[in-house]
Enzyme design. Structure first.
Site, short mmCIF file in Angstrom:
data_model
loop_
_atom_site.label_atom_id
_atom_site.label_comp_id
_atom_site.label_asym_id
_atom_site.label_seq_id
_atom_site.Cartn_x
_atom_site.Cartn_y
_atom_site.Cartn_z
N ASP A 89 0.88 -1.16 0.00
CA ASP A 89 0.00 0.00 0.00
C ASP A 89 0.92 1.22 0.00
O ASP A 89 1.67 1.43 0.96
CB ASP A 89 -0.88 -0.04 1.26
CG ASP A 89 -1.80 1.17 1.35
OD1 ASP A 89 -1.54 2.17 0.65
OD2 ASP A 89 -2.77 1.12 2.14
N LYS A 145 2.71 9.94 -17.23
CA LYS A 145 1.85 11.10 -17.34
C LYS A 145 0.42 10.73 -16.90
O LYS A 145 0.11 9.54 -16.92
CB LYS A 145 1.85 11.64 -18.77
CG LYS A 145 1.32 10.61 -19.81
CD LYS A 145 1.01 11.26 -21.10
CE LYS A 145 -0.40 11.77 -21.20
NZ LYS A 145 -1.45 10.76 -21.21
N HIS A 175 5.11 8.29 -24.07
CA HIS A 175 5.43 7.13 -24.91
C HIS A 175 5.47 7.46 -26.40
O HIS A 175 6.05 6.73 -27.19
CB HIS A 175 4.51 5.94 -24.59
CG HIS A 175 3.12 6.07 -25.12
ND1 HIS A 175 2.15 6.79 -24.48
CD2 HIS A 175 2.52 5.57 -26.23
CE1 HIS A 175 1.03 6.72 -25.17
NE2 HIS A 175 1.22 5.98 -26.23
N LYS A 179 8.08 6.13 -30.20
CA LYS A 179 7.59 5.54 -31.46
C LYS A 179 8.67 5.71 -32.54
O LYS A 179 9.29 6.75 -32.66
CB LYS A 179 6.26 6.19 -31.88
CG LYS A 179 5.15 5.86 -30.87
CD LYS A 179 3.78 6.20 -31.38
CE LYS A 179 2.74 6.08 -30.27
NZ LYS A 179 1.96 4.86 -30.26
N GLU A 213 -8.19 8.48 -32.27
CA GLU A 213 -8.36 7.12 -31.73
C GLU A 213 -9.77 6.62 -32.02
O GLU A 213 -10.72 7.41 -32.04
CB GLU A 213 -8.19 7.14 -30.21
CG GLU A 213 -6.84 7.60 -29.74
CD GLU A 213 -6.75 7.54 -28.22
OE1 GLU A 213 -6.48 6.45 -27.70
OE2 GLU A 213 -6.98 8.56 -27.57
N HIS A 237 1.52 14.50 -25.62
CA HIS A 237 1.92 13.87 -26.88
C HIS A 237 1.98 14.85 -28.06
O HIS A 237 2.94 14.88 -28.81
CB HIS A 237 0.96 12.74 -27.26
CG HIS A 237 0.79 11.70 -26.18
ND1 HIS A 237 1.83 11.29 -25.39
CD2 HIS A 237 -0.29 10.99 -25.76
CE1 HIS A 237 1.40 10.36 -24.54
NE2 HIS A 237 0.12 10.18 -24.74
N LYS A 337 -11.15 11.07 -29.29
CA LYS A 337 -11.52 9.66 -29.10
C LYS A 337 -12.76 9.38 -29.93
O LYS A 337 -13.50 10.30 -30.28
CB LYS A 337 -11.80 9.40 -27.62
CG LYS A 337 -10.53 9.54 -26.77
CD LYS A 337 -10.63 8.74 -25.49
CE LYS A 337 -9.38 8.86 -24.64
NZ LYS A 337 -8.27 8.02 -25.11
C1 BG6 Z 1 -2.32 7.86 -23.39
C2 BG6 Z 1 -3.64 8.50 -23.05
O1 BG6 Z 1 -1.26 8.66 -22.95
O2 BG6 Z 1 -2.22 7.65 -24.78
C3 BG6 Z 1 -4.78 7.66 -23.57
O3 BG6 Z 1 -3.74 8.66 -21.65
C4 BG6 Z 1 -4.61 7.34 -25.03
O4 BG6 Z 1 -6.03 8.31 -23.35
C5 BG6 Z 1 -3.21 6.79 -25.31
O5 BG6 Z 1 -5.59 6.39 -25.39
C6 BG6 Z 1 -2.97 6.68 -26.81
O6 BG6 Z 1 -1.75 6.02 -27.04
P1 BG6 Z 1 -1.52 5.17 -28.39
O7 BG6 Z 1 -0.08 4.84 -28.37
O8 BG6 Z 1 -2.42 4.00 -28.30
O9 BG6 Z 1 -1.91 6.10 -29.50
#
Ligand code: BG6
Length: 486
Positions: A89, A145, A175, A179, A213, A237, A337
């Site tokens: 915890d 993040k 992330h 890429k 997305e 991003h 989204k």
């Molecule tokens: C994340 C967001 O950082 O990135 C998510 O919190 C999002 O909401 C995701 O879906 C998208 O990442 P990727 O690599 O799938 O485009």
């Protein structure tokens, strides 16, 4: 890539969605590719009372479908030997002693503490780690993040974490920087003479960056409803991608050189006035609709989302980088989204030719575009006009396609795999420095404040569309349209 040195990696939030869906599968792939030292251990931490075997069972159920054909029983059996589960915890000091006991405190050993938890826990975890001596120079701290909710909370986290760890021990992860195409963007810009002379206001008309997305908010309604697309995607991003496109050539690829150039871009972003926010930003929220033919609910019907929520699931805006290279060039950014297609791309639109020799239909203008695609597949396409066969001088749009999967047969590491390996190897270049992150907040905060003060509610859009019509309006005012692959 070379194999890592011996390491321990500790996942706070080890039972969470990110660890199960992305982080542990990424390590499995690295293991499968022979990139992890045989003496590399993984500790998943979670609050729930479960044993190692229970954890591994859940993990396997989650990981298997994700890995598809890459899941090999014998490799998995080997990999799972690296993994242990510990009940912890994060708020209980006594639990950290158990962690040290399991790890064995060895100041020579590279130990990665990955905080894949809610940011509210970051300070507590860091203070507790420091208290038990888990902040020695070989400890590397990864912060997922979002780092806070705004400038103030992110400053508070950074200040408190900075009390416990040196800046060069802190890996703030985005992330998208892991890429492959993003790194290729640097390669094509700074490894070739062809593009750099054209990479400026004299030759570039405008730039578009899209991350669309198909997914909705999934299981993360609670988090998302307090966050929204601007904080979740744009502040991190999209701005990082913008930095990669707009930055000046760094003096080297050393981490400080790259980060300094990115920071300069963030500092050059034109601040948003109230008029700019009202005229150059679009907020949207998805309603029910269909994705690939299957009906999906609207955002307000998602679990843990307020039925009258005004959180945005879409944002588009027009930015400007105020420096000699980019003055006057619009940067259009959008993310959403439940969009029509999953696509992430950067599109550089070059200026039209100075004198029209040929009759070119409107839909073929501008003729020259460079499309850097990050998702769903990774490629770089250079569009131009060519003559179609036949008598008449009819022009047609054509492109040169650099498809990384076809061209380089080698295995492509996913972004998290690449970044986790970077942390173990101690490479900071693809992680954000504290000042970069703060600057990104400085830039987005006036947008959030204006939306709130002026009660700008998100415009509804149908799931499976390209967002609210106002997003196309934003571009049409500049005489351009969003790029759609044909
Ligand atoms: C994340 C967001 O950082 O990135 C998510 O919190 C999002 O909401 C995701 O879906 C998208 O990442 P990727 O690599 O799938 O485009």
């Amino acid at each position: 890539m070379a194999c890592t040195p011996p390491f321990d990696i500790v996942f706070f939030g080890g039972t969470g969605d990110l660890a199960l869906r992305k982080l542990i599968p990424a390590l499995y792939q690295a293991h499968r590719a022979g990139l992890l030292h045989a003496d590399g251990r993984i500790f998943a931490l979670g609050r729930g009372a479960q044993g190692r075997e229970d954890y591994l069972r859940t993990l396997e159920t989650r990981v298997k479908p994700r890995l598809g054909a890459d899941f090999e029983s014998t490799t998995w059996a080997d990999f799972r030997d690296r993994i242990d589960f510990l009940q912890l915890d994060a708020n209980r000091q006594a639990d950290y002693a158990k962690l040290v006991e399991s790890l064995g405190l060895d100041a020579q050993r590279i130990t990665v503490c990955y905080l894949a938890t809610a940011p509210q826990l970051f300070i507590t975890i860091c203070e507790n780690l420091a208290r038990i001596g888990m902040n020695h120079p070989n400890i590397r701290l990864v912060l997922e993040k979002p780092l806070g909710h705004d400038l103030q909370s992110s400053n508070a986290i950074n200040a408190a974490v900075g009390e416990c760890f040196d800046e060069n021990q802190i890996y703030r992860i985005d992330h998208y920087l892991g890429k492959e195409s993003v790194q290729n963007l640097l390669a094509i810009r700074f490894g070739n003479t062809l593009f750099e002379p054209l990479w400026r206001r004299e030759w570039i008309d405008h730039i578009q960056i899209t991350i669309a997305e198909e997914l909705g908010v999934e299981e993360r309604g609670d988090f998302y409803d307090h966050t929204g697309a601007l904080r979740d995607m744009l502040q991190s991003h999209l701005l990082q991608l913008l930095c990669m496109v707009a930055m000046e050539p760094p003096s080297s690829l050393a981490e400080e050189a790259v980060r300094n150039e990115k920071l300069k871009v963030l500092k050059s972003l034109k601040p948003f006035s109230v008029e700019d926010v009202l005229g150059k930003t679009v907020r949207g929220q998805y309603r029910s609709g269909a994705i690939r033919g299957a009906p999906v609910p609207g955002y307000r019907e998602e679990p843990h989302v307020a039925p009258d929520s005004i959180t945005e699931t879409f944002v588009a805006l027009q930015a400007e980088v105020m420096n000699w290279r980019w003055a006057g060039v619009p940067f259009f950014l959008r993310t959403g989204k439940r969009m029509q297609e999953r696509v992430a791309e950067i599109v550089i639109h070059f200026r039209p030719v100075p004198h029209a020799l040929f009759h070119t239909p409107f839909n073929l203008q501008p003729a020259n575009k460079l499309v850097i695609r990050l998702q769903p597949s990774e490629s770089i396409r250079l569009y131009f006009l060519a003559k179609a066969p036949g008598d008449a001088m009819n022009l047609q749009s054509a492109y040169l396609n650099l498809d990384f999967h076809t061209l380089f047969k080698a295995r492509h590491a996913d972004a998290y795999e690449r970044l986790l390996l970077d942390v173990i190897h101690g490479r900071l270049a693809l992680f954000m420095r504290r000042d970069e992150q703060a600057q990104a907040w400085v830039w987005v905060e006036p947008i959030l404040a204006c939306w709130q003060q002026h009660g700008i509610a998100p415009k509804p859009y149908i799931s499976g569309s390209w967002g609210p019509a106002a997003s196309s309006g934003l571009l049409s005012r500049a005489g351009v349209v969003w790029h759609e692959e044909n």
